[in-house]
Design an enzyme around this catalytic site. Sequence first.
Site, PDB file in Angstrom:
ATOM      1  N   CYS A  20      66.192  35.438  18.749  1.00  0.00           N
ATOM      2  CA  CYS A  20      67.451  36.150  18.538  1.00  0.00           C
ATOM      3  C   CYS A  20      67.796  35.994  17.069  1.00  0.00           C
ATOM      4  O   CYS A  20      66.929  35.661  16.264  1.00  0.00           O
ATOM      5  CB  CYS A  20      68.553  35.629  19.468  1.00  0.00           C
ATOM      6  SG  CYS A  20      69.001  33.897  19.259  1.00  0.00           S
ATOM      7  N   GLY A  21      69.030  36.214  16.692  1.00  0.00           N
ATOM      8  CA  GLY A  21      69.397  36.111  15.290  1.00  0.00           C
ATOM      9  C   GLY A  21      69.174  34.727  14.708  1.00  0.00           C
ATOM     10  O   GLY A  21      68.621  34.578  13.632  1.00  0.00           O
TER      11      GLY A  21
END
Length: 152
Positions: free
Chosen positions: A67-68
């Site tokens: 994810c980020g």
Amino acid sequence: MTSIAIGADDAALELKNLIKQYLQTLNLDVSDYSNDAQTDKPIYPDIAWTLANAIKDGKHERGILICGTGIGMAIVANKVPGIRAAQCHDTYSAERARKSNNAQVMTLGARVIGPELARSIVSSWLNSEFEGGGSSEKVDKISYYEQHAGAK
């Protein structure tokens, strides 16, 4: 190892595709649990939960979640009983996640690391195995606490 799961949210699809291609060059069977940013947008907790449960159920030996930052994916995956997920942003952490903690899931942050480093981290993690020894007692204690969570 022959089966690995990978999953990413919309913040990490580009890095996921790069890592997926890398895994396929290693002749690994890769199952993708990611959402398609064009048509479907489940949020990262859904992706992490589904992938971690697939590993718990024996469908895959290991998994990579992206994810980020890698933080949220690790938090969710660690909610699945029996799963140990480690956020890794360097090769040493990736190696120790396997050797010391027997982590079946590694999380990466697409906004934190670049593609070359990501490949190196994945390589270190894939090439490491649980050493047992003194770490076995610690991993067993993690499992004990997990089984007794909420009990007073």
